[in-house]
Design a protein around this motif. Structure first.
Motif, PDB file in Angstrom:
ATOM      1  N   THR A  68       0.781  -1.185  -0.104  1.00 25.77           N
ATOM      2  CA  THR A  68      -0.078   0.019  -0.146  1.00 25.77           C
ATOM      3  C   THR A  68       0.681   1.470  -0.104  1.00 25.77           C
ATOM      4  O   THR A  68       1.888   1.267   0.756  1.00 25.77           O
ATOM      5  N   TYR A  69       0.715   2.113  -0.827  1.00 32.33           N
ATOM      6  CA  TYR A  69       1.434   3.375  -1.145  1.00 32.33           C
ATOM      7  C   TYR A  69       0.635   4.633  -0.342  1.00 32.33           C
ATOM      8  O   TYR A  69      -0.570   4.994  -0.890  1.00 32.33           O
ATOM      9  N   LEU A  70       1.466   5.014   0.485  1.00 31.69           N
ATOM     10  CA  LEU A  70       0.745   6.208   0.964  1.00 31.69           C
ATOM     11  C   LEU A  70       1.298   7.725   0.865  1.00 31.69           C
ATOM     12  O   LEU A  70       2.452   7.740   0.762  1.00 31.69           O
ATOM     13  N   CYS A  71       0.454   8.593   0.680  1.00 29.86           N
ATOM     14  CA  CYS A  71       0.726   9.899   0.602  1.00 29.86           C
ATOM     15  C   CYS A  71       0.284  10.699   1.494  1.00 29.86           C
ATOM     16  O   CYS A  71      -0.538  10.718   2.305  1.00 29.86           O
ATOM     17  N   ALA A  72       1.356  11.634   2.144  1.00 30.67           N
ATOM     18  CA  ALA A  72       1.001  12.627   2.970  1.00 30.67           C
ATOM     19  C   ALA A  72       1.438  14.066   2.868  1.00 30.67           C
ATOM     20  O   ALA A  72       2.734  14.151   2.156  1.00 30.67           O
ATOM     21  N   VAL A  73       0.708  14.953   3.226  1.00 31.71           N
ATOM     22  CA  VAL A  73       1.117  16.540   3.163  1.00 31.71           C
ATOM     23  C   VAL A  73       1.463  17.033   4.557  1.00 31.71           C
ATOM     24  O   VAL A  73       0.622  16.737   5.458  1.00 31.71           O
ATOM     25  N   GLN A  74       2.556  17.995   4.469  1.00 30.03           N
ATOM     26  CA  GLN A  74       2.723  18.706   5.639  1.00 30.03           C
ATOM     27  C   GLN A  74       2.406  20.050   5.351  1.00 30.03           C
ATOM     28  O   GLN A  74       2.818  20.706   4.535  1.00 30.03           O
ATOM     29  N   ALA A  75       1.382  20.482   6.347  1.00 27.60           N
ATOM     30  CA  ALA A  75       0.961  21.976   6.165  1.00 27.60           C
ATOM     31  C   ALA A  75       1.636  22.935   7.007  1.00 27.60           C
ATOM     32  O   ALA A  75       2.716  22.393   7.688  1.00 27.60           O
ATOM     33  N   GLU A  76       1.277  24.128   6.940  1.00 29.57           N
ATOM     34  CA  GLU A  76       2.099  25.165   7.468  1.00 29.57           C
ATOM     35  C   GLU A  76       2.198  25.005   9.041  1.00 29.57           C
ATOM     36  O   GLU A  76       3.214  25.580   9.950  1.00 29.57           O
ATOM     37  N   ASP A  77       1.517  24.213   9.596  1.00 31.99           N
ATOM     38  CA  ASP A  77       1.553  23.944  11.098  1.00 31.99           C
ATOM     39  C   ASP A  77       2.120  22.833  11.326  1.00 31.99           C
ATOM     40  O   ASP A  77       2.331  22.161  12.692  1.00 31.99           O
ATOM     41  N   TYR A  78       3.059  22.233  10.396  1.00 34.60           N
ATOM     42  CA  TYR A  78       3.907  21.116  10.356  1.00 34.60           C
ATOM     43  C   TYR A  78       3.107  19.434  10.596  1.00 34.60           C
ATOM     44  O   TYR A  78       3.691  18.694  10.792  1.00 34.60           O
ATOM     45  N   LYS A  79       1.621  19.654  10.741  1.00 34.14           N
ATOM     46  CA  LYS A  79       1.044  18.381  10.900  1.00 34.14           C
ATOM     47  C   LYS A  79       1.117  17.555   9.685  1.00 34.14           C
ATOM     48  O   LYS A  79       0.688  18.132   8.526  1.00 34.14           O
ATOM     49  N   LEU A  80       1.336  16.256   9.698  1.00 30.60           N
ATOM     50  CA  LEU A  80       1.074  15.450   8.589  1.00 30.60           C
ATOM     51  C   LEU A  80      -0.338  14.935   8.337  1.00 30.60           C
ATOM     52  O   LEU A  80      -0.843  14.297   9.346  1.00 30.60           O
ATOM     53  N   SER A  81      -1.007  15.033   7.185  1.00 30.86           N
ATOM     54  CA  SER A  81      -2.108  14.606   6.999  1.00 30.86           C
ATOM     55  C   SER A  81      -2.058  13.490   5.883  1.00 30.86           C
ATOM     56  O   SER A  81      -1.488  13.504   4.482  1.00 30.86           O
ATOM     57  N   PHE A  82      -2.285  12.307   5.929  1.00 33.65           N
ATOM     58  CA  PHE A  82      -2.345  11.065   5.140  1.00 33.65           C
ATOM     59  C   PHE A  82      -3.502  10.852   4.233  1.00 33.65           C
ATOM     60  O   PHE A  82      -4.644  11.033   4.848  1.00 33.65           O
ATOM     61  N   GLY A  83      -3.294  10.296   3.092  1.00 36.55           N
ATOM     62  CA  GLY A  83      -4.359   9.885   2.230  1.00 36.55           C
ATOM     63  C   GLY A  83      -4.598   8.092   2.775  1.00 36.55           C
ATOM     64  O   GLY A  83      -3.967   7.911   3.444  1.00 36.55           O
ATOM     65  N   ALA A  84      -5.688   7.999   2.146  1.00 42.24           N
ATOM     66  CA  ALA A  84      -6.251   6.636   2.503  1.00 42.24           C
ATOM     67  C   ALA A  84      -5.181   5.389   1.904  1.00 42.24           C
ATOM     68  O   ALA A  84      -5.214   4.245   2.311  1.00 42.24           O
ATOM     69  N   GLY A  85      -4.524   5.611   0.914  1.00 38.75           N
ATOM     70  CA  GLY A  85      -3.576   4.765   0.135  1.00 38.75           C
ATOM     71  C   GLY A  85      -4.125   4.346  -0.901  1.00 38.75           C
ATOM     72  O   GLY A  85      -5.147   4.319  -0.972  1.00 38.75           O
ATOM     73  N   THR A  86      -3.129   3.698  -1.803  1.00 40.25           N
ATOM     74  CA  THR A  86      -3.548   3.012  -2.934  1.00 40.25           C
ATOM     75  C   THR A  86      -2.849   1.532  -2.628  1.00 40.25           C
ATOM     76  O   THR A  86      -1.535   1.532  -2.617  1.00 40.25           O
ATOM     77  N   THR A  87      -3.686   0.524  -2.727  1.00 36.43           N
ATOM     78  CA  THR A  87      -3.005  -0.820  -2.731  1.00 36.43           C
ATOM     79  C   THR A  87      -2.643  -1.465  -3.876  1.00 36.43           C
ATOM     80  O   THR A  87      -3.590  -1.446  -4.999  1.00 36.43           O
TER      81      THR A  87
END
Lengths: 113, 109
Positions: free
Chosen positions: B85-104
């Motif tokens: 499963t490949y996961l994508c995550a973005v780091q916003a200006e508050d430095y928190k990471l938000s992940f996508g649900a993934g592609t298997t």
């Protein structure tokens, strides 16, 4: 170099109990973040600790808490467990800056009955 | 609120059949976009970090690209060991990471 280690790997608890999970970061890493992973919600950020201080926090209730020790090891505590707390709890460590890449441990699988 | 959407949810490939995974995002002040690989029962394994539109990173059969609204992970001539499963995550200006649900991704020999 050893990776992030988490203990225990598996845990079974009953509703209402509390649990403590442990994380040892990669040597030299001073930041530790915690995440909850469930099939329905995916990976969600719980909190981040740096130099024994919580630096960032996600949107979880106060039942979820953590701390970091002077050697950068971290613990996460969940009190009054609910069925919905069943999840894989992941710890990630990074060097120091909030922008540094996070490296994940294998996780602790918590089952609440 | 920061949002990360990955598509498709699942991808079945024949060995050697190249394909691409998509990660579209809306975030306040992108600091970085991360790709991770996760095998069953294990924690995510870091693959790439991209910081600005136009940036590309490569590692073996994987290549990640970034635009202002999305990122692609290209898998060239995949092998069965690329199944994960490949996961994508973005780091916003508050430095928190938000992940996508993934592609298997499943690669058949």
């Amino acid at each position: 170099k050893a990776g992030v280690t988490q203990t225990p790997r598996y845990l079974i608890k009953t509703r209402g109990q509390q649990v403590t999970l442990s994380c040892s970061p990669i040597s030299g890493h001073r930041s530790v973040s915690w995440y909850q992973q469930t099939p329905g919600q995916g990976l969600q950020f719980l909190f981040e600790y740096f130099s024994e201080t919580q630096r960032n926090k996600g949107n979880f209730p106060g039942r979820f808490s953590g701390r970091q020790f002077s050697n950068s090891r971290s613990e996460m505590n969940v009190s009054t467990l609910e069925l919905g707390d069943s999840a894989l709890y992941l710890c990630a460590s990074s060097l120091s800056s909030p922008q540094d890449t996070q490296y994940f441990g294998p996780g602790t699988r918590l089952t609440v009955l | 609120e920061d949002q990360v959407t990955q598509s498709p949810e699942a991808l079945r490939l024949q060995e050697g059949e190249s394909s691409s995974l998509n990660c579209s995002y809306t975030v306040s002040g992108l600091r970085g976009l991360f790709w991770y690989r996760q095998d069953p029962g294990k924690g995510p394994e870091f693959l790439f970090t991209l910081y600005s539109a136009g940036e590309e990173k490569e590692k073996e059969r994987l290549k990640a690209t970034l635009t202002k609204k999305e990122s692609f992970l290209h898998i060239t001539a995949p092998k069965p060991e690329d199944s994960a499963t490949y996961l994508c995550a973005v780091q916003a200006e508050d430095y928190k990471l938000s992940f996508g649900a993934g592609t298997t991704v499943t690669v058949r020999a």
